[in-house]
Each structure stands twice: as C-alpha cells, then as structure tokens.
Design an enzyme around this catalytic site. Structure first.
Site, PDB file in Angstrom:
ATOM      1  N   ASN B 391     -12.503  43.953  36.976  1.00 48.80           N
ATOM      2  CA  ASN B 391     -13.805  43.455  37.402  1.00 48.80           C
ATOM      3  C   ASN B 391     -13.741  42.023  37.935  1.00 48.80           C
ATOM      4  O   ASN B 391     -13.662  41.804  39.142  1.00 48.80           O
ATOM      5  CB  ASN B 391     -14.793  43.569  36.242  1.00 48.80           C
ATOM      6  N   ASP B 392     -13.737  41.056  37.034  1.00 44.09           N
ATOM      7  CA  ASP B 392     -13.791  39.664  37.490  1.00 44.09           C
ATOM      8  C   ASP B 392     -12.625  39.290  38.399  1.00 44.09           C
ATOM      9  O   ASP B 392     -12.769  38.443  39.277  1.00 44.09           O
ATOM     10  CB  ASP B 392     -13.804  38.726  36.285  1.00 44.09           C
TER      11      ASP B 392
END
Lengths: 95, 467
Positions: B391-392
């Site tokens: 994700n990040d």
C-alpha cells in the site's frame, strides 16, 4: 594497559569491522542476515557455560546458569538451522 | 576431559571470531551465503568446545542437560516454522538472547560474590549486561506478541508516555549506580525489574508496520547484550561477536528508517498514524471514493499479451500466503513470453528482506526479484504493474504531495506502468492512515479479494485459456 581498556579497544575495532562487513550484505538476504546474527549472538552460551561450569558453583548460580545455557542453545540450534533452511531456498538450482 | 591452556583457548576464540566475520561476509551474495552459514556453525562449535575444554569449566551435568533440552527445542522450532512466521520466530529468539544475557550476568554476580571478587567496574558492566538484556527480552516479547497478532499491532499511545519512559530510564540507571557502588542486592533486583518494564513500555507504542525497524533494533540490542556480557567476563570473543551483531542490527535499522524517510527517533518515539476503520463493503466504498474496480478477467486480458509485468508484493501477500500462487502466475505468464519481475521495497512486510524470503520459498529465482532503486526506471516500460497487498510503498503522494505525512518516503513507481492492478481486501488505508492516491489514477483498477484467492483465480484463468 588495564584489561578493561584492552576490551574497549577490541570492542571499538570490531564495531568498524561490523560496519564494513554489514554494508556489503545484499538487501535480498536481510532476513537471513537477521537470523544468522541472531544465531551467532547465541555466543552468550560461552558466558552461560562459564557461569554453570565453575568449580564449586553455588546451587542458585548453577540453576540460573542451566537456564541460560538452555535459552542460548535454543538460539544457537534454532538460529543456525532456520538460517540454513532459508539460504537453501535462495540456493536452489535455476531451471 | 582433555584440558587446553588459556593461550590455546584464546587462539581458538580468535579462529572462531574470524569464522563469524567470514560468515557475515558470505551474505554478500546468495550463492556464497549458505557456505557462510556453515562457517558460522563451525565458529560456534569451536567456541563452545574451547570453552568446555578450558580450565574454568569443571562440572558438566547442568551444561549437558541445558544444551540437550535447548538443542531439541531449537531444532524442532527451526524445522517446523513456516516462512511467513519468520518475523515472530526472530523476535522470540531475540528475547532468548536477552534473557540469557540477564541470567549470565546474575549468575556471574553470584559466583564472584561467593569468591569475594566484586568491584565497581565489574558491577557496572554487569548492570549494563542486565539492563540491555532485560530491555531486549521484554521488548522482543512485545514485538513477538504484535507480530503473532496476540497484541494489537496498532500503536498504543497514552499521555505522558515519553515522561514515563524517561523516568524509568533515569531510575534504572540510578539503581545501577547505587548497585555498583554498594553491592546492594535490593538495588540490583529493582534495577532488573525496571529494565524489564522499560523494554515493555518502549516497544508497546510502536505500530505493526514499523516492525522492520523494531526487529532490526532488537537484533542490534541482542548484540550489545552479548558484548556487555563479554566485558563482564573479560571474554574477547563475546565482545567481538556482540559488536558485529550490534552493528548489523543498527545498520539494518538505519536502512529501514531511510526507506521510510524517517529518523530512528521518530520511529521509536513517534507512534506513526492509526489504522483506519474497516469499511462495510469494499466495492461500495470504492464506488463512493471514485475508484475503478476490476474483475480478474480484466487483469488477465492485459497481462497475458504484455511484454513486461512487474509484481509488487507487500505484507498482504505474506498474510494471505500467496507467494506460491505468485510463482504459478509467473510461470503461466512466462510461458506466454511475458517478462515477469518482482519489485521489492525495503520495508515491505514485517522485517527486512521479508518478501525476498517468501519469494525464495516459492522457488522464484532471485534474478527475477529486483530492489527498488533498480526497478523504478522500468515501470515506465512495463505494461502491467500488479500490486499484491502493498500500500504505502506505492503511494505517489510520497513523491509529489508535500502535505502528505509520507511525503519524502522513497516509493515504487508502480503508477507509471500502463495499467495498474491492485489486489486489495478493502479500501482501508495503509498503516500511515494515508489515502493512497495511486487508486484514483486513471490507469489503476482495484481487484477486491484475498491475495491468494485472486492470484489463484488468475492462474486458473490462464491455465484455462489456450495459447
């Protein structure tokens, strides 16, 4: 030179060796690196042996030493074997 | 048992230290790594045998019992552990080193006290060993609990946390000084208990996704604990090995921090972000937020005729145990002439190198697994970027949105691929709590589902379609 100072010399110089050697480790092997350093920090077993095996050691110290030997052994055996398992996976023959 | 002289023992320790250094050097390349591990094993055997043969060790009963029991436990754990559980195992093993260091220091204290050999310097060194060992122990226990899911992985924060830690640290050192000056067993006990508490309060506030730093840091502590034990026992081998391990962990922590563009201080004391609340229905959520959701077929359509597909694995792949279906997916695509690469962000997963180990477990050749700096220029020429549970580390906001909390963090340029498919369970943001801008890009589609189910679905589709 007093012994503690000699020990300090060795410590500081070893830090430099550690610094240079570790920067060379490839990032893909960082998990095996942690597992391996973990296994070799099981070297505290040497300390545990010295405590437990001392001539005329008291019962309390002996029992404490026993548990130290036990824990350090888990580290030594577990650490090296799991590192070996991981590295074997990296080492498989390519197709 | 045959006895060796002090000098012979010292030489044996030197050989052992050299073997350990060469072992670490072996990890420079996967091809030489396994030999390195054998060198380290040899170093350990030499160290243990030389210690047992020295004049200081006289009784063997408890030693043999300890090695036998510990050896069996260690072997069984090492053989049975799943690769996905590696971070937990490492945390557990760190805690053992920490506890062993505490026990060795206390045992040494009792032995030296009985022989009347205590002095302030020695007691100071003992205190250092106990404090570092105890912090390593309780900190690793908390890390283990978080990684195992026994304790919430969210950052646990409360008011006055830093003040509490500072007071605990000062009190611990205070009692250590008092102990070194007076030999007071009461101070020794209080110092030990405080150090255990400090390890607990230091690690509990740190969130699950910061674990790569914490695992590295505790790795480092376990080394410093061994070095402190070496000072206590005036054993040079322990000092050398402790320094090597301590520095190894410290450098890894540094690399992890850089990969998140945060200082170690910020990780340890910052308590970054809180996990968002889970949405009701992932697809509904997505609709509201204006992202496209896609079916497996859509991804396959673009992937099977592609020239290059880059897969970006994250912690979600580990949780779903999807590494083996990744391998099948790779094979199916390669059979169609597609070039498949895996892009690894340094902090993907829960420990340094976590993804690499899982991909290696699935037999994915390490040539196909590429680190961030090397793969980033390739995204622009990739037809498909497939994000699997990351994700990040693919959030473009880190590059171009100075208001974003993760601005400045080096990320994988997944968004530059022609098509981006993200396998995701829900619209929940990553650990930073930051919305991922990648999801709203025109070339991005989200495939909702468990990483393993989706990738197996992809493999089945590919197997079904003739080529």
């Amino acid at each position: 030179m007093p012994e503690t100072l000699v020990a300090l010399y060795i410590f500081v110089l070893s830090c430099f060796i550690g610094y240079w050697v570790i920067w060379g480790v490839t990032p893909s092997l960082h998990t095996p690196l942690i597992a391996l350093t973990n296994a070799i920090s099981g070297i505290v077993i040497v300390g545990a042996l010295l405590v437990t095996g001392l001539e005329g050691v008291g019962t309390t110290a002996e029992i404490i030493g026993f548990f130290a030997v036990l824990l350090a052994s888990i580290n030594v055996f577990g650490g090296f074997l799991v590192t070996n398992r991981m590295l074997a996976m990296f080492n498989k023959k390519k197709k | 048992m045959m006895e060796i002289s002090v000098n012979a023992q010292a030489i044996a320790y030197l050989v052992s230290a050299i073997l350990f250094i060469l072992a670490l050097k072996g990890l420079t390349h996967p091809a030489s790594a396994q030999r390195g591990n054998y060198l380290a094993m040899a170093g350990m055997v030499i160290a243990i045998v030389a210690t047992l043969m020295g004049s200081e060790v006289r009784s063997y009963g408890f030693i043999l019992a300890g090695v036998a029991v510990g050896g069996v436990i260690g072997t069984v754990i090492a053989m049975r552990i799943q690769m996905t559980a590696m971070p937990q195992l490492v945390a557990a093993l760190h805690s053992f080193v920490g506890m062993a260091a505490v026990l060795v220091a206390i045992g040494t204290f009792l032995n030296k006290q009985a022989d009347g050999l205590l002095n302030s310097v020695l007691m100071g060194e003992l205190s250092a060993g106990i404090i570092i060992g105890a912090i390593t122990f309780s900190g690793s226990v908390i890390a283990f609990g978080k990684l195992q899911g026994m304790i919430s992985g969210r950052p646990v924060k409360f008011k006055g946390q830093h003040l509490l830690n500072a007071l605990l640290a000062i009190a611990t050192i205070g009692f250590a000084v008092h102990f070194a000056l007076t030999e007071s067993t009461v101070s020794l006990t209080i110092m030990t208990l405080l150090a255990f508490t400090l390890g607990f309060t230091l690690i509990i506030p740190i969130g699950g996704a910061d674990m790569p730093v914490i695992v590295s840091m505790l790795n480092s502590y376990s080394g410093w604990a061994a070095a402190a034990t070496g000072f206590t026992l005036q054993n040079n081998l322990l000092i050398i090995v402790g320094a090597l391990v301590g520095f190894s962990g410290a450098i890894l922590s540094l690399i992890m921090c850089r990969a998140m563009n945060r200082s170690i201080f910020n990780v340890v004391f910052g308590g970054f972000g809180t996990a968002g609340v889970e949405g009701d229905s992932a697809a509904d959520d997505a609709m509201q937020k204006g992202v496209k959701s896609a079916a497996i077929e859509d991804a396959i359509y673009w992937m099977e005729d592609a020239n290059k597909v880059i897969i970006i694995p994250g912690y979600g792949m580990a949780v779903a145990q999807a590494q083996h279906s990744m391998k099948e997916l790779m094979e199916q695509l390669e059979a169609r002439g597609v070039e498949v690469k895996f892009a690894i962000h340094p902090v993907a997963g829960r420990m340094p190198g976590h993804m690499n180990v899982l991909l290696a477990e699935a037999d994915i050749p390490y040539e196909n697994v590429v680190e961030m700096d090397e793969i980033n220029p390739e995204f622009a020429t990739a037809d498909v970027a497939l994000v699997v549970g990351a994700n990040d580390v693919v959030n473009p906001a880190a590059k171009d949105d100075p208001t974003s909390p993760i601005y400045g963090m080096p990320v994988l340029d997944a968004g530059k691929a022609h098509h981006v498919f993200v396998i995701k369970r829900s619209m929940r943001p990553g650990y930073s709590g930051v919305e991922n801008r990648l999801y709203y890009q025109d070339n991005t589609s989200l495939i909702f589902g468990d990483a393993k189910d989706v990738s197996e679905g992809m493999v089945n589709q590919l197997k079904g379609s003739a080529h």
